[in-house]
Write a protein that holds these residues in place. Sequence first.
Motif, PDB file in Angstrom:
ATOM      1  N   ARG A  58      26.652  34.449  43.468  1.00 50.82           N
ATOM      2  CA  ARG A  58      25.374  33.507  42.566  1.00 50.82           C
ATOM      3  C   ARG A  58      26.078  32.770  41.786  1.00 50.82           C
ATOM      4  O   ARG A  58      27.005  33.288  41.186  1.00 50.82           O
ATOM      5  N   LYS A  59      25.437  31.649  41.575  1.00 48.88           N
ATOM      6  CA  LYS A  59      25.916  30.399  40.701  1.00 48.88           C
ATOM      7  C   LYS A  59      24.610  30.190  39.719  1.00 48.88           C
ATOM      8  O   LYS A  59      23.465  30.439  39.991  1.00 48.88           O
ATOM      9  N   LYS A  60      25.268  29.706  38.671  1.00 51.87           N
ATOM     10  CA  LYS A  60      24.537  29.203  37.530  1.00 51.87           C
ATOM     11  C   LYS A  60      25.161  28.165  36.936  1.00 51.87           C
ATOM     12  O   LYS A  60      26.194  28.290  36.257  1.00 51.87           O
ATOM     13  N   ALA A  61      24.803  26.609  37.304  1.00 52.60           N
ATOM     14  CA  ALA A  61      25.595  25.561  36.482  1.00 52.60           C
ATOM     15  C   ALA A  61      26.763  25.520  37.401  1.00 52.60           C
ATOM     16  O   ALA A  61      26.816  25.950  38.645  1.00 52.60           O
ATOM     17  N   ILE A  62      27.855  25.520  36.761  1.00 55.29           N
ATOM     18  CA  ILE A  62      29.328  25.676  37.243  1.00 55.29           C
ATOM     19  C   ILE A  62      30.049  27.066  37.450  1.00 55.29           C
ATOM     20  O   ILE A  62      30.845  27.059  37.894  1.00 55.29           O
ATOM     21  N   TYR A  63      29.188  27.853  37.002  1.00 56.12           N
ATOM     22  CA  TYR A  63      29.979  29.317  36.760  1.00 56.12           C
ATOM     23  C   TYR A  63      29.304  30.185  38.162  1.00 56.12           C
ATOM     24  O   TYR A  63      28.091  29.937  38.491  1.00 56.12           O
ATOM     25  N   GLU A  64      30.203  30.986  38.599  1.00 55.81           N
ATOM     26  CA  GLU A  64      29.785  31.638  39.612  1.00 55.81           C
ATOM     27  C   GLU A  64      30.152  33.101  39.573  1.00 55.81           C
ATOM     28  O   GLU A  64      31.049  33.285  38.785  1.00 55.81           O
ATOM     29  N   THR A  65      29.545  34.116  40.144  1.00 50.69           N
ATOM     30  CA  THR A  65      29.685  35.442  39.761  1.00 50.69           C
ATOM     31  C   THR A  65      29.323  36.237  41.289  1.00 50.69           C
ATOM     32  O   THR A  65      28.828  35.606  41.797  1.00 50.69           O
ATOM     33  N   VAL A  66      29.940  37.362  41.398  1.00 47.95           N
ATOM     34  CA  VAL A  66      29.805  38.377  42.353  1.00 47.95           C
ATOM     35  C   VAL A  66      28.851  39.323  42.005  1.00 47.95           C
ATOM     36  O   VAL A  66      29.147  40.000  41.171  1.00 47.95           O
ATOM     37  N   VAL A  67      27.507  39.353  42.841  1.00 46.89           N
ATOM     38  CA  VAL A  67      26.727  40.542  42.590  1.00 46.89           C
ATOM     39  C   VAL A  67      26.644  41.179  43.776  1.00 46.89           C
ATOM     40  O   VAL A  67      27.232  40.876  44.686  1.00 46.89           O
ATOM     41  N   TYR A  68      25.957  42.360  43.681  1.00 43.79           N
ATOM     42  CA  TYR A  68      25.956  43.235  44.895  1.00 43.79           C
ATOM     43  C   TYR A  68      24.798  44.116  45.108  1.00 43.79           C
ATOM     44  O   TYR A  68      23.786  44.104  44.057  1.00 43.79           O
ATOM     45  N   ILE A  97      18.602  55.656  48.105  1.00 46.38           N
ATOM     46  CA  ILE A  97      18.575  54.641  46.911  1.00 46.38           C
ATOM     47  C   ILE A  97      19.522  53.500  47.058  1.00 46.38           C
ATOM     48  O   ILE A  97      20.183  53.445  47.530  1.00 46.38           O
ATOM     49  N   GLY A  98      18.484  52.434  46.757  1.00 44.89           N
ATOM     50  CA  GLY A  98      19.032  51.118  47.044  1.00 44.89           C
ATOM     51  C   GLY A  98      18.966  50.320  45.503  1.00 44.89           C
ATOM     52  O   GLY A  98      18.038  50.464  44.867  1.00 44.89           O
ATOM     53  N   VAL A  99      20.003  49.840  45.003  1.00 45.13           N
ATOM     54  CA  VAL A  99      20.328  49.311  43.577  1.00 45.13           C
ATOM     55  C   VAL A  99      21.140  48.118  43.738  1.00 45.13           C
ATOM     56  O   VAL A  99      22.094  48.113  44.434  1.00 45.13           O
ATOM     57  N   ARG A 100      20.636  46.996  42.821  1.00 45.85           N
ATOM     58  CA  ARG A 100      21.421  45.769  42.665  1.00 45.85           C
ATOM     59  C   ARG A 100      22.116  45.841  41.447  1.00 45.85           C
ATOM     60  O   ARG A 100      21.619  46.482  40.430  1.00 45.85           O
ATOM     61  N   GLY A 101      23.247  45.127  41.243  1.00 41.87           N
ATOM     62  CA  GLY A 101      24.049  45.119  40.185  1.00 41.87           C
ATOM     63  C   GLY A 101      25.081  44.021  40.062  1.00 41.87           C
ATOM     64  O   GLY A 101      25.102  43.409  41.110  1.00 41.87           O
ATOM     65  N   LEU A 102      25.796  44.008  39.275  1.00 43.07           N
ATOM     66  CA  LEU A 102      26.915  42.854  39.058  1.00 43.07           C
ATOM     67  C   LEU A 102      27.959  43.806  38.254  1.00 43.07           C
ATOM     68  O   LEU A 102      27.695  44.649  37.440  1.00 43.07           O
ATOM     69  N   GLY A 103      29.392  43.554  38.115  1.00 38.62           N
ATOM     70  CA  GLY A 103      30.434  44.011  37.548  1.00 38.62           C
ATOM     71  C   GLY A 103      30.774  45.185  38.258  1.00 38.62           C
ATOM     72  O   GLY A 103      30.790  45.363  39.647  1.00 38.62           O
ATOM     73  N   ASP A 104      31.083  46.406  37.483  1.00 41.93           N
ATOM     74  CA  ASP A 104      31.605  47.649  37.935  1.00 41.93           C
ATOM     75  C   ASP A 104      30.412  48.162  38.590  1.00 41.93           C
ATOM     76  O   ASP A 104      29.280  48.255  38.086  1.00 41.93           O
ATOM     77  N   ALA A 157      35.280  54.154  39.766  1.00 43.74           N
ATOM     78  CA  ALA A 157      34.701  52.747  39.224  1.00 43.74           C
ATOM     79  C   ALA A 157      35.263  52.092  40.591  1.00 43.74           C
ATOM     80  O   ALA A 157      36.406  52.070  40.735  1.00 43.74           O
ATOM     81  N   ILE A 158      34.293  51.050  40.953  1.00 42.80           N
ATOM     82  CA  ILE A 158      34.785  50.017  41.980  1.00 42.80           C
ATOM     83  C   ILE A 158      34.423  48.662  41.430  1.00 42.80           C
ATOM     84  O   ILE A 158      33.025  48.582  41.094  1.00 42.80           O
ATOM     85  N   SER A 159      35.203  47.666  41.671  1.00 46.68           N
ATOM     86  CA  SER A 159      35.177  46.453  40.977  1.00 46.68           C
ATOM     87  C   SER A 159      35.249  45.542  42.187  1.00 46.68           C
ATOM     88  O   SER A 159      36.252  45.558  42.789  1.00 46.68           O
ATOM     89  N   LEU A 160      34.243  44.504  42.509  1.00 47.57           N
ATOM     90  CA  LEU A 160      34.415  43.469  43.402  1.00 47.57           C
ATOM     91  C   LEU A 160      34.818  42.318  42.781  1.00 47.57           C
ATOM     92  O   LEU A 160      34.368  41.370  42.176  1.00 47.57           O
ATOM     93  N   ILE A 161      36.049  42.192  42.760  1.00 46.80           N
ATOM     94  CA  ILE A 161      36.969  41.125  41.734  1.00 46.80           C
ATOM     95  C   ILE A 161      37.366  40.066  42.586  1.00 46.80           C
ATOM     96  O   ILE A 161      37.223  39.878  43.934  1.00 46.80           O
ATOM     97  N   GLU A 162      37.369  38.745  42.012  1.00 45.88           N
ATOM     98  CA  GLU A 162      37.632  37.533  42.507  1.00 45.88           C
ATOM     99  C   GLU A 162      39.227  37.484  42.875  1.00 45.88           C
ATOM    100  O   GLU A 162      39.937  38.301  41.858  1.00 45.88           O
TER     101      GLU A 162
END
Length: 487
Positions: free
Chosen positions: A117-127, A217-224, A326-331
Amino acid sequence: MPSHPPIPPVRGERSPGVKLVIAVFIAVALMVPLLMVYGLLWDRQQQAETAQASIGQGWGGQQTIGGPVIVIPYRATETQTVQENGRDVTRTVNTIRNLYLSPQANKADVVIKPEKRKKAIYETVVYESQIAGSADFVLPADIARYGVAREALMLDRAEVRLGISDARGLVDGNSLSVNGTPAALQPGKGLASTGNSGTFAFVDWSGGLPLKIDYKIGVRGLGDFKLIPRGVDTRWTVKSSWPNPSFGGDFLPAKRAVTESGFTATYAIPNLALGQAQVLTGDLSPPVATNYGGNGPRYADVVDVSAPAADNGSMETSGGTAKAIAISLIEPVDLYSQVDRSIKYGFLFIGFTFVAFLMFDIIAGARVAAAEYLLTGIALVLFFVLLLAFAEVIGFTPAYLLASAAIIGLLAFYSAAVLKSWKRARFLAAMLIGLYALLYVLLNLEAYSLLIGSVLMFFALAGVMYMTRNIDWGGIGKKEEVALSAA
């Protein structure tokens, strides 16, 4: 033999020692703008984290999943001492407390679907994670060992609780069944380990027979993405299409496979490794946040809260501290950490370039003014500003190539005028190309960067010492020229 009068120095000519002191002073002064670049980097990183957090406000933040756990109210008596008319009076009162029963076995398949997902020039990974599992519960026959009589249990008021740290991330399609019979999920009443956030379902366990809980259970999040194991035997299988996971927490996968198409991780955690009893009279507090997370940006962890209140409003004693994986989806490349590491090598660029100018000055006779040292150093510092600015838009590697090409071209043309020679300018440009190429290699060889950098600095120092071995640092020119003029 006629004596030759001493050759007077050129008016205004400084000794090599003075030139060295000036160059060192300017190099040290340039550490100030380098520190300002550090401040700029920190500010941009904070803006990026703010933008990523704003994405989480509408999507879901860092997620911690705990349970399922069966919570059984039970009747208990407690002694209270109060003051009446200035005298201590002891009373015995009836109260209701909660018993926390972990499953005999807990198995789950977890699928994590990443999305950018992007906001302006910044991008992050959600799940979005889909958790499908089953848990087997057995009421221990020796329940009295835990200080609770079986007849005190209010089994008809039992609850199955699932902890979800950010319930905003829950999606449609969640379900829970008890021995094959669907049970309606209710909001709230999670677990203390997830900040008392989550969902639960009422269960009438009056018969005390074994229960099989199936849940989706279905859940959305970002980060760890964290999972808290509870039970005698916990087994999880986590799959995702993200090719760059980071595994952390209190337990690492028993087996894992990471490929370009994703990863699969299998966890097998026995109760002995957890160090927790199957039956607790107090809930577990949140896991220690310092042991979790990957290399990506930090997000708000679950706040440490007191154990949930019993039905009569009193606070229960904590049953200990929860453990989590903990599992992180890192760049694959965190541009801010890469720019941060490159800035740490800034003094090398300034030092090597100034040494080259100094050698041309005191050996080749190309006079370099203090202002020219200063302008050259500012250009070298500007490289890191350009690198940060371009990296946020086009990525680190293209930004590195573009910024280094711009600075090398600028300094090549400028040094040709300062050193009065295109040959010397080409030498300086070649040296800068080598330095920027070396820095890029060091950034990608993190484990050996100190070794390679220190060895190269040793050889560079040895070369400078060899070239300046005949310099009279306190006089004008070389030692041989001074000796000849005195003959």
